[in-house]
Motif scaffolding. Structure first.
Motif, PDB file in Angstrom:
ATOM      1  N   ILE A 115      13.945 -11.095  -3.584  1.00 16.25           N
ATOM      2  CA  ILE A 115      14.355 -11.787  -2.364  1.00 16.25           C
ATOM      3  C   ILE A 115      13.428 -11.425  -1.206  1.00 16.25           C
ATOM      4  O   ILE A 115      12.709 -10.428  -1.265  1.00 16.25           O
ATOM      5  N   PRO A 116      13.445 -12.214  -0.125  1.00 17.53           N
ATOM      6  CA  PRO A 116      12.643 -11.849   1.050  1.00 17.53           C
ATOM      7  C   PRO A 116      13.305 -10.715   1.815  1.00 17.53           C
ATOM      8  O   PRO A 116      14.534 -10.551   1.768  1.00 17.53           O
ATOM      9  N   PRO A 117      12.529  -9.903   2.532  1.00 14.37           N
ATOM     10  CA  PRO A 117      13.125  -8.915   3.429  1.00 14.37           C
ATOM     11  C   PRO A 117      13.815  -9.625   4.587  1.00 14.37           C
ATOM     12  O   PRO A 117      13.520 -10.788   4.874  1.00 14.37           O
ATOM     13  N   TYR A 118      14.703  -8.908   5.240  1.00 11.22           N
ATOM     14  CA  TYR A 118      15.417  -9.500   6.369  1.00 11.22           C
ATOM     15  C   TYR A 118      14.502  -9.585   7.585  1.00 11.22           C
ATOM     16  O   TYR A 118      13.807  -8.634   7.950  1.00 11.22           O
ATOM     17  N   ALA A 119      14.489 -10.751   8.200  1.00 10.42           N
ATOM     18  CA  ALA A 119      13.812 -10.954   9.487  1.00 10.42           C
ATOM     19  C   ALA A 119      14.815 -11.669  10.382  1.00 10.42           C
ATOM     20  O   ALA A 119      15.445 -12.636   9.955  1.00 10.42           O
ATOM     21  N   GLU A 160       7.624 -14.006   8.131  1.00  7.88           N
ATOM     22  CA  GLU A 160       7.157 -14.466   9.440  1.00  7.88           C
ATOM     23  C   GLU A 160       6.086 -15.548   9.302  1.00  7.88           C
ATOM     24  O   GLU A 160       6.100 -16.548  10.029  1.00  7.88           O
ATOM     25  N   ALA A 161       5.171 -15.362   8.351  1.00  3.49           N
ATOM     26  CA  ALA A 161       4.110 -16.353   8.156  1.00  3.49           C
ATOM     27  C   ALA A 161       4.688 -17.705   7.760  1.00  3.49           C
ATOM     28  O   ALA A 161       4.305 -18.744   8.306  1.00  3.49           O
ATOM     29  N   VAL A 162       5.635 -17.701   6.823  1.00  6.10           N
ATOM     30  CA  VAL A 162       6.237 -18.962   6.386  1.00  6.10           C
ATOM     31  C   VAL A 162       6.996 -19.624   7.531  1.00  6.10           C
ATOM     32  O   VAL A 162       6.865 -20.829   7.771  1.00  6.10           O
ATOM     33  N   ILE A 163       7.786 -18.862   8.256  1.00  5.78           N
ATOM     34  CA  ILE A 163       8.586 -19.416   9.353  1.00  5.78           C
ATOM     35  C   ILE A 163       7.688 -20.035  10.422  1.00  5.78           C
ATOM     36  O   ILE A 163       7.987 -21.094  10.977  1.00  5.78           O
ATOM     37  N   PHE A 164       6.555 -19.390  10.694  1.00  4.42           N
ATOM     38  CA  PHE A 164       5.690 -19.855  11.780  1.00  4.42           C
ATOM     39  C   PHE A 164       4.538 -20.726  11.295  1.00  4.42           C
ATOM     40  O   PHE A 164       3.612 -21.029  12.055  1.00  4.42           O
ATOM     41  N   GLY A 165       4.576 -21.150  10.035  1.00  6.05           N
ATOM     42  CA  GLY A 165       3.602 -22.108   9.534  1.00  6.05           C
ATOM     43  C   GLY A 165       2.196 -21.584   9.408  1.00  6.05           C
ATOM     44  O   GLY A 165       1.233 -22.350   9.382  1.00  6.05           O
ATOM     45  N   ASP A 213       1.480 -15.501  18.584  1.00  3.14           N
ATOM     46  CA  ASP A 213       0.126 -15.448  18.033  1.00  3.14           C
ATOM     47  C   ASP A 213       0.089 -15.959  16.589  1.00  3.14           C
ATOM     48  O   ASP A 213      -0.874 -16.628  16.190  1.00  3.14           O
ATOM     49  N   MET A 214       1.121 -15.650  15.822  1.00  2.99           N
ATOM     50  CA  MET A 214       1.153 -16.133  14.439  1.00  2.99           C
ATOM     51  C   MET A 214       1.204 -17.663  14.403  1.00  2.99           C
ATOM     52  O   MET A 214       0.646 -18.291  13.494  1.00  2.99           O
ATOM     53  N   GLN A 215       1.850 -18.253  15.406  1.00  6.77           N
ATOM     54  CA  GLN A 215       1.937 -19.717  15.467  1.00  6.77           C
ATOM     55  C   GLN A 215       0.636 -20.350  15.942  1.00  6.77           C
ATOM     56  O   GLN A 215       0.467 -21.570  15.867  1.00  6.77           O
ATOM     57  N   ARG A 216      -0.266 -19.522  16.448  1.00 10.77           N
ATOM     58  CA  ARG A 216      -1.578 -20.011  16.864  1.00 10.77           C
ATOM     59  C   ARG A 216      -2.651 -19.736  15.810  1.00 10.77           C
ATOM     60  O   ARG A 216      -3.824 -20.033  16.023  1.00 10.77           O
ATOM     61  N   ALA A 217      -2.242 -19.140  14.680  1.00 12.40           N
ATOM     62  CA  ALA A 217      -3.200 -18.733  13.657  1.00 12.40           C
ATOM     63  C   ALA A 217      -3.176 -19.668  12.455  1.00 12.40           C
ATOM     64  O   ALA A 217      -2.129 -20.242  12.123  1.00 12.40           O
ATOM     65  N   VAL A 218      -4.309 -19.817  11.819  1.00 10.66           N
ATOM     66  CA  VAL A 218      -4.409 -20.607  10.594  1.00 10.66           C
ATOM     67  C   VAL A 218      -3.988 -19.757   9.402  1.00 10.66           C
ATOM     68  O   VAL A 218      -3.168 -20.176   8.575  1.00 10.66           O
ATOM     69  N   PHE A 219      -4.542 -18.532   9.296  1.00 10.60           N
ATOM     70  CA  PHE A 219      -4.231 -17.626   8.196  1.00 10.60           C
ATOM     71  C   PHE A 219      -3.622 -16.332   8.740  1.00 10.60           C
ATOM     72  O   PHE A 219      -4.103 -15.798   9.744  1.00 10.60           O
ATOM     73  N   CYS A 220      -2.585 -15.838   8.073  1.00 15.21           N
ATOM     74  CA  CYS A 220      -1.989 -14.549   8.430  1.00 15.21           C
ATOM     75  C   CYS A 220      -2.090 -13.618   7.226  1.00 15.21           C
ATOM     76  O   CYS A 220      -1.600 -13.948   6.134  1.00 15.21           O
ATOM     77  N   LEU A 221      -2.723 -12.483   7.425  1.00 14.64           N
ATOM     78  CA  LEU A 221      -2.878 -11.529   6.326  1.00 14.64           C
ATOM     79  C   LEU A 221      -1.544 -10.874   6.001  1.00 14.64           C
ATOM     80  O   LEU A 221      -0.823 -10.413   6.892  1.00 14.64           O
TER      81      LEU A 221
END
Length: 439
Positions: free
Chosen positions: A200-204, A295-300, A273-281
């Motif tokens: 499962i995903p961690p809680y956010a 967070e990456a999935v939620i913010f696209g 910032d994540m919503q302004r990024a193309v790739f998130c490590l």
């Protein structure tokens, strides 16, 4: 000179790509095709019944009352799953008609002053709860837990330790070896992930992320984004274990690369910032998983997953290969080349899939629960395991598990006490505020 030409070339590629992303910003979302899309949208209601054991409050509610911080940390799924099941239409008050049995133990709610969970008491607590249900109800003894499930969101699941070497040494708690484990940890061919577990995903915190949403028309002007530790000097002074060197490699290779916005600093604009990024490590830390994935999935932001052999959340429902980029740990030095050579069409398709509301919903534990959220994906996973094979039921009086193995020996108990004393004395050194980003 070579370095200057390299920088100019990459900056040019970066600018061209960003303009393309601006141009295609109005692209619609894309439905997940094939069986994954169907699984993601399954409704578990009517497909299973769950009996929730009523345990003394010392196993759950009193622990939470003692430290409400447990409601917001990344391991909080165990608390919210309990609350969800108490009012869920899949709950049954008649254990004779139950398909599954759930034991609500808050095994991660033992926090350091800096808010990080200590797992040293968890095995004793879990063992005590199992002894209680096996003594007061007949259902555990029929299968020795094969029709029971437990939420174990520690770094390494039911191995109950935050350092991999120690977790492997412990192994999964013996009494849980026939149960279905619902856990954030997932890595193929690892002693802390047994067959049949549900990852499962961690809680956010959904509400917190909601408050940081920015207009979807905002250009994605950051090519690669990461905030977190690259080294964990407090717990790994020689640098040989933490993230298996992958994070250190990111920093050493790309700290001066203009395409990479990476730092140990955690700004107040982190979500924006994540919503302004193309790739998130999303590199491994002590464990292969981290909240950055959610967070990456939620913010696209397209997740760049750097964790060899990772087993990702709800992998039968979420097409991770389609929405993410997988980079082997040994290939981290080539990360810039890997990302800049992905065709723009492929990136745009990943972004359209990430914009699918069902994809985002599956990664969250909202309050109140909503259809197709992480709660329902867990139930879907349990429903797909039904009916139970008749072989899981034992003959009257039959036993498979060794009840004296886990914490039965005096030697092990002494080791556990010594670990706790050591942990208490060195908590402030071990768990600096920076370590909150070590996942």
């Amino acid at each position: 000179m070579k370095k200057w030409v390299f920088t100019v070339l990459f900056s040019f590629v970066f600018c061209v790509r960003i303009e393309a992303f601006k141009f295609h910003k109005t692209q619609q979302t894309e439905r997940i095709s094939g069986s994954a899309g169907d699984v993601l949208e399954d409704d578990p209601v009517g497909r299973l019944k769950v009996f929730v054991y009523e345990l003394p409050s010392k196993y759950n509610k009193k622990i939470l009352q003692k430290d409400p911080r447990c409601l917001t940390h990344m391991f909080a799924a165990e608390i919210y799953m309990h609350r969800f099941l108490l009012s869920s239409p899949v709950r049954t008050l008649n254990p004779e008609e139950a398909d599954w049995f759930y034991t609500p133990v808050y095994s991660t709610c033992d926090l350091t002053p800096n808010g990080l969970p200590l797992p040293f008491k968890s095995p004793r607590m879990m063992r005590s709860a199992i002894q209680l249900i096996s003594s007061n109800w007949p259902y555990w003894n029929r299968t020795e837990g094969a029709d029971h499930f437990f939420i174990v969101p520690h770094d390494f699941g039911a191995c109950f330790h935050y350092q991999e070497e120690k977790a492997i040494e412990r192994g999964i708690l013996t009494l849980l070896q026939r149960a279905t484990l619902v856990q954030t940890f997932g890595q193929r061919n690892h002693v802390c992930l047994k067959d049949g577990s549900i990852t499962i995903p961690p809680y956010a915190p959904p509400q917190k992320m909601q408050t940081h949403l920015i207009p979807p028309s905002t250009p994605r002007s950051i090519f690669v984004y990461f905030r977190g530790l690259f080294y964990d000097v407090g717990n790994d002074p020689e640098g040989g274990y933490y993230a298996r060197g992958a994070r250190a490699s990111v920093w050493e290779n790309f700290k001066n690369n203009p395409l990479f916005d990476i730092s140990t600093e955690h700004p107040t604009t982190y979500y924006e910032d994540m919503q302004r990024a193309v790739f998130c490590l999303c590199p491994l830390g002590w464990a292969p998983w981290s909240p950055r994935l959610v967070e990456a999935v939620i913010f696209g932001c397209i997740p760049v997953i750097i964790a060899d052999d990772i087993v990702l959340p709800f992998a039968d429902a979420i097409p991770w290969e389609d929405i993410g980029v997988f980079v082997a740990e040994k290939d981290v030095p080539k990360l810039d080349t890997i990302l800049t050579t992905i065709p723009i069409e492929e990136i745009l398709r990943k972004q359209r899939l990430l914009a699918n509301p069902s994809m985002k919903q599956a990664m969250l534990f909202p309050q109140p629960a909503q259809s197709r959220d992480a709660f329902h994906q867990i139930l879907n996973g349990l429903a797909r395991k039904l009916p139970h094979d008749r072989s899981v039921y034992l003959k009257p009086g039959g036993k498979v598990l060794n009840w004296t193995a886990a914490l039965g020996s005096v030697v092990f108990a002494k080791r556990l006490v010594n670990l706790e004393i050591y942990c208490f004395k060195s908590a402030r050194r071990m768990f600096s505020p920076l370590q909150q980003n070590s996942h």
